[in-house]
Scaffold this motif. Structure first.
Motif, PDB file in Angstrom:
ATOM      1  N   ARG A  72       0.834  -1.200   0.000  1.00  0.00           N
ATOM      2  CA  ARG A  72       0.000   0.000   0.000  1.00  0.00           C
ATOM      3  C   ARG A  72       0.878   1.264   0.000  1.00  0.00           C
ATOM      4  O   ARG A  72       0.622   2.210  -0.752  1.00  0.00           O
ATOM      5  CB  ARG A  72      -0.966  -0.006   1.184  1.00  0.00           C
ATOM      6  CG  ARG A  72      -1.990   1.093   1.094  1.00  0.00           C
ATOM      7  CD  ARG A  72      -3.013   1.056   2.210  1.00  0.00           C
ATOM      8  NE  ARG A  72      -3.492   2.406   2.443  1.00  0.00           N
ATOM      9  CZ  ARG A  72      -4.408   3.021   1.707  1.00  0.00           C
ATOM     10  NH1 ARG A  72      -4.988   2.386   0.703  1.00  0.00           N
ATOM     11  NH2 ARG A  72      -4.753   4.257   1.969  1.00  0.00           N
ATOM     12  N   ALA A  73       1.920   1.252   0.816  1.00  0.00           N
ATOM     13  CA  ALA A  73       2.840   2.400   0.871  1.00  0.00           C
ATOM     14  C   ALA A  73       3.517   2.622  -0.483  1.00  0.00           C
ATOM     15  O   ALA A  73       3.661   3.764  -0.933  1.00  0.00           O
ATOM     16  CB  ALA A  73       3.887   2.180   1.957  1.00  0.00           C
ATOM     17  N   ARG A  74       3.912   1.543  -1.146  1.00  0.00           N
ATOM     18  CA  ARG A  74       4.585   1.691  -2.441  1.00  0.00           C
ATOM     19  C   ARG A  74       3.636   2.212  -3.529  1.00  0.00           C
ATOM     20  O   ARG A  74       4.102   2.701  -4.554  1.00  0.00           O
ATOM     21  CB  ARG A  74       5.214   0.362  -2.883  1.00  0.00           C
ATOM     22  CG  ARG A  74       6.421  -0.062  -2.045  1.00  0.00           C
ATOM     23  CD  ARG A  74       7.167  -1.194  -2.696  1.00  0.00           C
ATOM     24  NE  ARG A  74       7.943  -1.988  -1.743  1.00  0.00           N
ATOM     25  CZ  ARG A  74       9.257  -1.869  -1.547  1.00  0.00           C
ATOM     26  NH1 ARG A  74       9.959  -0.973  -2.220  1.00  0.00           N
ATOM     27  NH2 ARG A  74       9.872  -2.640  -0.671  1.00  0.00           N
ATOM     28  N   HIS A  75       2.339   2.080  -3.294  1.00  0.00           N
ATOM     29  CA  HIS A  75       1.370   2.615  -4.256  1.00  0.00           C
ATOM     30  C   HIS A  75       0.980   4.063  -3.973  1.00  0.00           C
ATOM     31  O   HIS A  75       0.313   4.691  -4.803  1.00  0.00           O
ATOM     32  CB  HIS A  75       0.112   1.740  -4.323  1.00  0.00           C
ATOM     33  CG  HIS A  75       0.316   0.475  -5.107  1.00  0.00           C
ATOM     34  ND1 HIS A  75       0.981  -0.613  -4.608  1.00  0.00           N
ATOM     35  CD2 HIS A  75      -0.033   0.137  -6.373  1.00  0.00           C
ATOM     36  CE1 HIS A  75       1.031  -1.571  -5.521  1.00  0.00           C
ATOM     37  NE2 HIS A  75       0.431  -1.140  -6.606  1.00  0.00           N
ATOM     38  N   MET A  76       1.367   4.589  -2.817  1.00  0.00           N
ATOM     39  CA  MET A  76       0.935   5.950  -2.462  1.00  0.00           C
ATOM     40  C   MET A  76       1.347   7.018  -3.474  1.00  0.00           C
ATOM     41  O   MET A  76       0.579   7.961  -3.696  1.00  0.00           O
ATOM     42  CB  MET A  76       1.388   6.325  -1.042  1.00  0.00           C
ATOM     43  CG  MET A  76       0.617   5.620   0.074  1.00  0.00           C
ATOM     44  SD  MET A  76      -1.191   5.732  -0.028  1.00  0.00           S
ATOM     45  CE  MET A  76      -1.417   7.459   0.402  1.00  0.00           C
ATOM     46  N   PRO A  77       2.517   6.918  -4.128  1.00  0.00           N
ATOM     47  CA  PRO A  77       2.846   7.930  -5.141  1.00  0.00           C
ATOM     48  C   PRO A  77       1.940   7.885  -6.376  1.00  0.00           C
ATOM     49  O   PRO A  77       1.980   8.802  -7.196  1.00  0.00           O
ATOM     50  CB  PRO A  77       4.290   7.593  -5.556  1.00  0.00           C
ATOM     51  CG  PRO A  77       4.805   6.655  -4.512  1.00  0.00           C
ATOM     52  CD  PRO A  77       3.618   5.963  -3.922  1.00  0.00           C
ATOM     53  N   HIS A  78       1.159   6.814  -6.517  1.00  0.00           N
ATOM     54  CA  HIS A  78       0.324   6.633  -7.709  1.00  0.00           C
ATOM     55  C   HIS A  78      -1.147   6.756  -7.307  1.00  0.00           C
ATOM     56  O   HIS A  78      -1.577   6.095  -6.361  1.00  0.00           O
ATOM     57  CB  HIS A  78       0.567   5.239  -8.312  1.00  0.00           C
ATOM     58  CG  HIS A  78       2.016   4.893  -8.437  1.00  0.00           C
ATOM     59  ND1 HIS A  78       2.824   5.480  -9.382  1.00  0.00           N
ATOM     60  CD2 HIS A  78       2.816   4.058  -7.722  1.00  0.00           C
ATOM     61  CE1 HIS A  78       4.056   4.995  -9.242  1.00  0.00           C
ATOM     62  NE2 HIS A  78       4.080   4.136  -8.248  1.00  0.00           N
ATOM     63  N   ASN A 122      -6.302   4.538  -2.928  1.00  0.00           N
ATOM     64  CA  ASN A 122      -5.786   5.620  -2.072  1.00  0.00           C
ATOM     65  C   ASN A 122      -6.286   6.994  -2.510  1.00  0.00           C
ATOM     66  O   ASN A 122      -5.867   8.011  -1.957  1.00  0.00           O
ATOM     67  CB  ASN A 122      -4.247   5.578  -2.069  1.00  0.00           C
ATOM     68  CG  ASN A 122      -3.662   5.642  -3.475  1.00  0.00           C
ATOM     69  OD1 ASN A 122      -4.283   6.197  -4.381  1.00  0.00           O
ATOM     70  ND2 ASN A 122      -2.468   5.093  -3.661  1.00  0.00           N
ATOM     71  N   THR A 123      -7.165   7.047  -3.500  1.00  0.00           N
ATOM     72  CA  THR A 123      -7.632   8.314  -4.087  1.00  0.00           C
ATOM     73  C   THR A 123      -9.085   8.131  -4.533  1.00  0.00           C
ATOM     74  O   THR A 123      -9.389   7.113  -5.158  1.00  0.00           O
ATOM     75  CB  THR A 123      -6.777   8.660  -5.334  1.00  0.00           C
ATOM     76  OG1 THR A 123      -5.394   8.668  -4.953  1.00  0.00           O
ATOM     77  CG2 THR A 123      -7.133  10.003  -5.937  1.00  0.00           C
TER      78      THR A 123
END
Ligand code: HEM
Length: 128
Positions: A72-78, A122-123
């Motif tokens: 989940r953290a690694r997807h936060m920039p996307h 996340n969005t």
């Protein structure tokens, strides 16, 4: 023998790799997904092969090279919206069709991916 086999063993590395290459071929053409992925998906596919190998109970290839997945953290920039999660799952479902996956192996794998995909959102979708 059969009982000790992981989903990775049952599916086989060759099929898993074909699934992932087919999947990213579809992602590259998907209007909701292509814009947030790199143009060249070679490295993305390589990491996904490592990750899904360990996700299915095979050797921890992803963690050995990259550390804890913290997906989940690694997807936060996307920006992963509900629409993009549906698109991701739709590409995966089509890729599973194309490589001829059927039965419980497919259903169990897809069910897990469904839950993981929801967790990556996340969005919110904007507008509409
Ligand atoms: C990386 C999008 C779901 C596993 C990425 C990247 C994007 C992305 C844009 C970065 C690609 C790159 O720069 O190479 C999405 C979207 C999803 C989704 C829109 C919809 C829900 C998932 C799911 C999994 C997953 C369900 C696993 C079951 C990964 C992995 C990486 C990745 C392992 C590489 C992380 C790294 O850089 O080490 N994803 N993803 N993703 N995604 Fe997803």
């Amino acid at each position: 023998i059969e009982d000790n086999m992981t989903p990775f063993d049952r599916l086989g590395e060759e099929t898993l790799h074909r699934l992932i290459d087919t999947f990213y071929g579809l992602v590259a053409q998907h209007p909701d997904l292509a814009p947030i992925f790199p143009k060249d998906l070679t490295e993305t596919a390589r990491k996904q092969k490592q990750f899904l190998t360990q996700y299915l109970g095979g050797p921890p290839l992803y963690t050995d090279e990259h550390g804890h997945p913290m997906l989940r953290a690694r997807h936060m920039p996307h920006p992963v919206t509900p629409t993009r999660a549906r698109a991701w799952l739709s590409c995966m479902n089509q890729a599973m069709d194309k490589v001829g996956m059927t039965g419980p192996i497919r259903d169990d794998f897809y069910s897990r991916l469904y839950l993981t995909a929801q967790h990556m959102i996340n969005t919110p979708d904007l507008g509409e």
